[in-house]
Design an enzyme around this catalytic site. Structure first.
Site, PDB file in Angstrom:
ATOM      1  N   ALA A 238    -119.157 -67.246  16.083  1.00 58.52           N
ATOM      2  CA  ALA A 238    -119.449 -68.472  15.343  1.00 58.52           C
ATOM      3  C   ALA A 238    -118.215 -69.359  15.338  1.00 58.52           C
ATOM      4  O   ALA A 238    -117.091 -68.880  15.514  1.00 58.52           O
ATOM      5  CB  ALA A 238    -119.843 -68.155  13.894  1.00 58.52           C
ATOM      6  N   TYR A 239    -118.463 -70.640  15.154  1.00 59.19           N
ATOM      7  CA  TYR A 239    -117.366 -71.578  14.919  1.00 59.19           C
ATOM      8  C   TYR A 239    -117.122 -71.565  13.411  1.00 59.19           C
ATOM      9  O   TYR A 239    -117.957 -72.043  12.638  1.00 59.19           O
ATOM     10  CB  TYR A 239    -117.770 -72.979  15.395  1.00 59.19           C
ATOM     11  CG  TYR A 239    -116.671 -74.002  15.258  1.00 59.19           C
ATOM     12  CD1 TYR A 239    -115.993 -74.473  16.378  1.00 59.19           C
ATOM     13  CD2 TYR A 239    -116.300 -74.496  14.013  1.00 59.19           C
ATOM     14  CE1 TYR A 239    -114.977 -75.410  16.252  1.00 59.19           C
ATOM     15  CE2 TYR A 239    -115.292 -75.419  13.884  1.00 59.19           C
ATOM     16  CZ  TYR A 239    -114.633 -75.873  14.998  1.00 59.19           C
ATOM     17  OH  TYR A 239    -113.625 -76.796  14.865  1.00 59.19           O
ATOM     18  N   THR A 240    -116.020 -70.963  12.972  1.00 62.89           N
ATOM     19  CA  THR A 240    -115.826 -70.710  11.538  1.00 62.89           C
ATOM     20  C   THR A 240    -114.692 -71.538  10.915  1.00 62.89           C
ATOM     21  O   THR A 240    -114.352 -71.310   9.754  1.00 62.89           O
ATOM     22  CB  THR A 240    -115.540 -69.212  11.284  1.00 62.89           C
ATOM     23  OG1 THR A 240    -114.411 -68.827  12.055  1.00 62.89           O
ATOM     24  CG2 THR A 240    -116.735 -68.350  11.648  1.00 62.89           C
TER      25      THR A 240
ATOM     26  N   TYR B 108    -125.814 -64.117  11.604  1.00 61.80           N
ATOM     27  CA  TYR B 108    -125.173 -64.259  10.284  1.00 61.80           C
ATOM     28  C   TYR B 108    -125.063 -65.731   9.914  1.00 61.80           C
ATOM     29  O   TYR B 108    -124.729 -66.571  10.747  1.00 61.80           O
ATOM     30  CB  TYR B 108    -123.778 -63.602  10.302  1.00 61.80           C
ATOM     31  CG  TYR B 108    -123.872 -62.145  10.645  1.00 61.80           C
ATOM     32  CD1 TYR B 108    -124.084 -61.189   9.650  1.00 61.80           C
ATOM     33  CD2 TYR B 108    -123.845 -61.726  11.978  1.00 61.80           C
ATOM     34  CE1 TYR B 108    -124.244 -59.851   9.972  1.00 61.80           C
ATOM     35  CE2 TYR B 108    -124.007 -60.383  12.306  1.00 61.80           C
ATOM     36  CZ  TYR B 108    -124.206 -59.459  11.297  1.00 61.80           C
ATOM     37  OH  TYR B 108    -124.382 -58.137  11.609  1.00 61.80           O
TER      38      TYR B 108
ATOM     39  N   ASP C 119    -123.316 -68.883   2.676  1.00 59.66           N
ATOM     40  CA  ASP C 119    -123.638 -69.549   1.405  1.00 59.66           C
ATOM     41  C   ASP C 119    -123.324 -71.043   1.464  1.00 59.66           C
ATOM     42  O   ASP C 119    -123.767 -71.798   0.598  1.00 59.66           O
ATOM     43  CB  ASP C 119    -122.856 -68.901   0.254  1.00 59.66           C
ATOM     44  CG  ASP C 119    -121.352 -69.011   0.438  1.00 59.66           C
ATOM     45  OD1 ASP C 119    -120.872 -68.725   1.544  1.00 59.66           O
ATOM     46  OD2 ASP C 119    -120.658 -69.393  -0.516  1.00 59.66           O
TER      47      ASP C 119
ATOM     48  N   TYR D  38    -119.725 -77.691   8.804  1.00 62.17           N
ATOM     49  CA  TYR D  38    -119.935 -76.263   9.094  1.00 62.17           C
ATOM     50  C   TYR D  38    -121.252 -75.789   8.492  1.00 62.17           C
ATOM     51  O   TYR D  38    -122.060 -75.139   9.165  1.00 62.17           O
ATOM     52  CB  TYR D  38    -118.748 -75.465   8.534  1.00 62.17           C
ATOM     53  CG  TYR D  38    -118.957 -73.969   8.505  1.00 62.17           C
ATOM     54  CD1 TYR D  38    -118.853 -73.196   9.665  1.00 62.17           C
ATOM     55  CD2 TYR D  38    -119.242 -73.308   7.307  1.00 62.17           C
ATOM     56  CE1 TYR D  38    -119.049 -71.818   9.620  1.00 62.17           C
ATOM     57  CE2 TYR D  38    -119.429 -71.939   7.256  1.00 62.17           C
ATOM     58  CZ  TYR D  38    -119.335 -71.197   8.415  1.00 62.17           C
ATOM     59  OH  TYR D  38    -119.527 -69.835   8.358  1.00 62.17           O
TER      60      TYR D  38
ATOM     61  N   LYS E  57    -124.550 -74.313  10.443  1.00 63.03           N
ATOM     62  CA  LYS E  57    -125.079 -72.966  10.202  1.00 63.03           C
ATOM     63  C   LYS E  57    -126.550 -73.036   9.781  1.00 63.03           C
ATOM     64  O   LYS E  57    -127.355 -72.195  10.177  1.00 63.03           O
ATOM     65  CB  LYS E  57    -124.236 -72.245   9.158  1.00 63.03           C
ATOM     66  CG  LYS E  57    -122.804 -71.921   9.587  1.00 63.03           C
ATOM     67  CD  LYS E  57    -122.692 -70.971  10.772  1.00 63.03           C
ATOM     68  CE  LYS E  57    -123.128 -69.564  10.450  1.00 63.03           C
ATOM     69  NZ  LYS E  57    -122.877 -68.648  11.588  1.00 63.03           N
TER      70      LYS E  57
ATOM     71  N   TRP F 182    -117.676 -65.531   1.896  1.00 62.01           N
ATOM     72  CA  TRP F 182    -116.275 -65.155   1.652  1.00 62.01           C
ATOM     73  C   TRP F 182    -115.899 -63.862   2.396  1.00 62.01           C
ATOM     74  O   TRP F 182    -115.495 -62.874   1.775  1.00 62.01           O
ATOM     75  CB  TRP F 182    -116.027 -64.992   0.160  1.00 62.01           C
ATOM     76  CG  TRP F 182    -116.188 -66.227  -0.662  1.00 62.01           C
ATOM     77  CD1 TRP F 182    -116.850 -67.379  -0.350  1.00 62.01           C
ATOM     78  CD2 TRP F 182    -115.680 -66.417  -2.000  1.00 62.01           C
ATOM     79  NE1 TRP F 182    -116.781 -68.259  -1.385  1.00 62.01           N
ATOM     80  CE2 TRP F 182    -116.077 -67.710  -2.412  1.00 62.01           C
ATOM     81  CE3 TRP F 182    -114.952 -65.623  -2.883  1.00 62.01           C
ATOM     82  CZ2 TRP F 182    -115.745 -68.222  -3.673  1.00 62.01           C
ATOM     83  CZ3 TRP F 182    -114.623 -66.127  -4.131  1.00 62.01           C
ATOM     84  CH2 TRP F 182    -115.009 -67.417  -4.515  1.00 62.01           C
TER      85      TRP F 182
END
Ligand SMILES: NC(=O)c1ccc[n+]([C@@H]2O[C@H](COP(=O)([O-])OP(=O)(O)OC[C@H]3O[C@@H](n4cnc5c(N)ncnc54)[C@H](OP(=O)(O)O)[C@@H]3O)[C@@H](O)[C@H]2O)c1
Length: 298
Positions: free
Chosen positions: A64-66, A103, A106, A129, A133, A154
């Protein structure tokens, strides 16, 4: 009929969750662990080619791009990896008869709630972001593939770029830490997430296929970032951990003030519950780091 040959393909295998998944899933089949150099999720053609070549029974998308703040200015890249790639993976899973595990976050919510978010709560992301998602979740649902999407929050571990690693580093350098105390959520240890994922995979494809859908996957309890920092630092007298407000710590991306995820659905459908976040943190801090299985990641 299924075209899947078998095995478990893990994307983003060098990420903090990916590396724990590679270790945990090895008990349930042969794992093909691919990092960004072997499978660039921003390249849809590459996804199709690689997935068809491997023909796995399971695709576990830990890539993922986090970079939440950077996503504000790298929208296209964040969209390619977080919104478009999950849909392409879902399409390939459907074609093969494989199951996709994905995945999410929140951060699909705006944080205006004061009770934990159920899976069907109305999303309203505050940052790019979160938008990407949410689009990824929707792309998977639109394909109609057999997929589990796990929302979590988190995420931390002893390795990788995360809050725990940052706080431990800063605690060694400074006498005083200033940490945001008006955002509430739940810290989630990568190993607990990987164990839960492996437990699900261990039930087998027919069992999981009947239970496809969106689930919150999160530890019990809730915390502010300040609570989390205090628990990481422990009882040592230094450094002092000073609570501050979000306004005192401005960031390019807005964060939800509240992101606790309700975990009843996972318990009801899969009989699974993650531990209290403080218990998971204690186990993390007293566990050896998962060695990077370099020979298992291509
Ligand atoms: N971290 C959190 O606090 C958090 C919270 C809620 C949900 N989640 C979700 O949990 C999942 C796992 O996140 P994480 O914390 O393990 O993140 P992470 O440590 O940043 O790992 C993500 C992995 O994806 C890889 N990646 C990025 N761009 C890619 C691309 N174009 N092609 C292939 N791989 C690429 C990264 O590789 P590079 O290192 O080379 O960039 C990295 O190894 C993600 O879906 C994330 O959205 C995370």
């Amino acid at each position: 009929m299924t075209g899947a040959r078998g095995g478990i393909l893990v994307t983003g295998a060098r990420g903090q969750l990916g590396r724990e998944l590679v270790a945990a899933l090895a008990a349930h089949g042969s794992v093909v662990a691919l990092d960004r150099t072997s499978l660039d999720l921003a390249d849809a053609d590459a996804i199709v080619r690689v997935v068809r070549d491997i023909a796995p029974a399971w695709i576990v998308n830990a890539g993922a791009y986090t970079a939440v703040d950077r996503a504000e200015t790298e929208r296209d890249r964040a969209f390619a990896v977080n919104a478009h790639a999950p849909g392409v993976l879902a399409g390939e899973a459907k074609r093969l008869g494989a199951i996709l595990i994905h995945y999410s976050t929140d951060y699909v919510f705006d944080g205006s709630a004061s009770v934990p978010y159920a899976e069907d709560a109305q999303p309203n992301p505050l940052n790019v972001y979160g938008v990407t998602k949410l689009e990824g979740e929707r792309a998977i649902a639109a394909v109609g593939a057999c997929a589990l999407t796990f929302r979590t929050s988190w995420v931390y571990g002893l390795a990788g770029g995360n809050f725990l690693v940052t706080i431990r580093r800063l605690a060694a350098e400074r006498d005083e830490l200033r940490v945001v105390a008006d955002q509430a959520g739940v810290p989630n240890w990568t190993r607990a997430l990987a164990r839960a994922t492996a437990a699900v995979v261990g039930r087998g494809r027919p069992y999981v296929a009947e239970r496809a859908g969106l689930y919150n996957l999160s530890a019990q309890g809730q915390a502010t970032w300040w609570d989390f920092a205090c628990a990481i630092v422990g009882n040592v007298p230094q450094p002092r951990v000073i609570p501050i407000t979000t306004a005192e710590y401005p960031t390019p991306a807005r964060r939800p003030a509240y992101g606790v995820l309700a975990t009843g659905r996972l318990r009801e459908v899969f009989g699974l519950a993650l531990p209290q976040w403080r218990d998971a943190l204690h186990e993390c801090l007293t566990s050896p780091a998962e060695p990077m299985p370099a020979d298992r990641v291509g």
